[in-house]
Motif scaffolding. Sequence first.
Motif, PDB file in Angstrom:
ATOM      1  N   THR A  35       6.250   9.911   5.951  1.00  0.00           N
ATOM      2  CA  THR A  35       7.681   9.574   7.417  1.00  0.00           C
ATOM      3  C   THR A  35       8.658   8.634   6.715  1.00  0.00           C
ATOM      4  O   THR A  35       8.572   8.256   4.741  1.00  0.00           O
ATOM      5  N   LEU A  36       9.746   8.388   7.424  1.00  0.00           N
ATOM      6  CA  LEU A  36      10.878   7.847   6.266  1.00  0.00           C
ATOM      7  C   LEU A  36      10.405   6.512   6.118  1.00  0.00           C
ATOM      8  O   LEU A  36      10.874   6.269   7.639  1.00  0.00           O
ATOM      9  N   THR A  37      11.340   5.534   5.005  1.00  0.00           N
ATOM     10  CA  THR A  37      11.313   4.486   4.914  1.00  0.00           C
ATOM     11  C   THR A  37      12.414   4.368   5.726  1.00  0.00           C
ATOM     12  O   THR A  37      13.233   5.211   5.980  1.00  0.00           O
ATOM     13  N   ARG A  38      13.242   2.691   5.512  1.00  0.00           N
ATOM     14  CA  ARG A  38      14.225   3.211   6.127  1.00  0.00           C
ATOM     15  C   ARG A  38      15.447   2.935   5.283  1.00  0.00           C
ATOM     16  O   ARG A  38      16.608   3.060   5.084  1.00  0.00           O
ATOM     17  N   GLY A  39      15.049   2.924   3.733  1.00  0.00           N
ATOM     18  CA  GLY A  39      15.481   4.063   2.855  1.00  0.00           C
ATOM     19  C   GLY A  39      15.864   5.252   2.281  1.00  0.00           C
ATOM     20  O   GLY A  39      17.012   5.518   1.908  1.00  0.00           O
ATOM     21  N   GLY A  92      22.894   6.757   7.200  1.00  0.00           N
ATOM     22  CA  GLY A  92      23.290   6.096   8.111  1.00  0.00           C
ATOM     23  C   GLY A  92      22.951   5.004   7.311  1.00  0.00           C
ATOM     24  O   GLY A  92      21.910   4.783   6.802  1.00  0.00           O
ATOM     25  N   GLY A  93      22.846   3.693   8.405  1.00  0.00           N
ATOM     26  CA  GLY A  93      22.625   1.982   8.411  1.00  0.00           C
ATOM     27  C   GLY A  93      23.126   1.690   6.786  1.00  0.00           C
ATOM     28  O   GLY A  93      22.605   0.495   6.827  1.00  0.00           O
ATOM     29  N   GLY A  94      24.113   2.187   6.578  1.00  0.00           N
ATOM     30  CA  GLY A  94      24.851   2.026   5.604  1.00  0.00           C
ATOM     31  C   GLY A  94      25.886   0.527   5.738  1.00  0.00           C
ATOM     32  O   GLY A  94      25.437  -0.761   4.588  1.00  0.00           O
ATOM     33  N   LYS A  95      26.561   0.246   7.040  1.00  0.00           N
ATOM     34  CA  LYS A  95      27.267  -0.849   7.297  1.00  0.00           C
ATOM     35  C   LYS A  95      26.223  -1.904   7.595  1.00  0.00           C
ATOM     36  O   LYS A  95      25.462  -1.467   8.664  1.00  0.00           O
ATOM     37  N   GLN A 105      21.216  -8.616  11.161  1.00  0.00           N
ATOM     38  CA  GLN A 105      21.125  -7.750  11.351  1.00  0.00           C
ATOM     39  C   GLN A 105      21.537  -7.131   9.868  1.00  0.00           C
ATOM     40  O   GLN A 105      21.880  -7.355   9.719  1.00  0.00           O
ATOM     41  N   GLY A 106      20.469  -6.676   9.403  1.00  0.00           N
ATOM     42  CA  GLY A 106      21.872  -6.281   7.676  1.00  0.00           C
ATOM     43  C   GLY A 106      21.873  -4.719   7.568  1.00  0.00           C
ATOM     44  O   GLY A 106      22.593  -4.061   7.530  1.00  0.00           O
ATOM     45  N   SER A 107      20.946  -4.354   8.760  1.00  0.00           N
ATOM     46  CA  SER A 107      21.358  -2.443   8.877  1.00  0.00           C
ATOM     47  C   SER A 107      19.894  -1.696  10.480  1.00  0.00           C
ATOM     48  O   SER A 107      19.792  -2.322  10.487  1.00  0.00           O
ATOM     49  N   THR A 108      21.534  -0.687  10.678  1.00  0.00           N
ATOM     50  CA  THR A 108      20.130  -0.183  11.303  1.00  0.00           C
ATOM     51  C   THR A 108      19.619   0.508  11.600  1.00  0.00           C
ATOM     52  O   THR A 108      19.193   1.260  12.274  1.00  0.00           O
TER      53      THR A 108
END
Length: 207
Positions: A51-55, A59-62, A75-78
């Motif tokens: 499975t994919l972790t948040r890293g 996307g989700g860089g901003k 929140q730090g990331s979507t």
Amino acid sequence: MPNVSVFDKTGAKVSEVALADEIFGIEPNVSAMHLCVVNYLANQRQGTQSTLTRGEVSGGGKKPWKQKGSGRARQGSTRSPQWYHGGIAHGPKPREYGFSINKKVKRLAMKSALSAKAAEDEIIVLDTFAQEEIKTKEIAKVLAALPTGKKTLIVLPEKNDVLYKSARNIAGVKVALVNTLNVYDILNSDKMLVLQDAVSKIEEVYA
């Protein structure tokens, strides 16, 4: 010393063969057999799930909104796990499920499984099986003539492509060589159909 009947291809009893006590007549060790079955099943697992972790999610860089003042939770990331399209927290990653066990335990488990089959009268010895061409019908005829069950394990002394290819399409039938026998296949079968030459080879290998 347990004795088993020897049959021919027509299902007629032709003789008897005495099985070695040290291979087919010991008190089965349930713990050793259980360990070998668990080991066999664990070794069959590929362990390729991932499975994919948040890293690893794209996307989700901003940062979605500023840290303070909006009234919403920070929140730090979507791509955090609580977000839709976010990464998976503590999800499975590729791993090796197999493990090794002691050779003495393997040998004890094999002898225990063979002894359990002999005690339950679930070993059938076939005098010989000669077949020149690949024909599933011939194998099916032999199995129908013998007191086999729904799951039959055919044990050969050496490689025989004709017999293997003839039997592989029959539901519930598995073909194994003496040197590829395992505890799981033995216990998972209703009956073991062993060629007479394979009996002596089993005793030679596990004596």
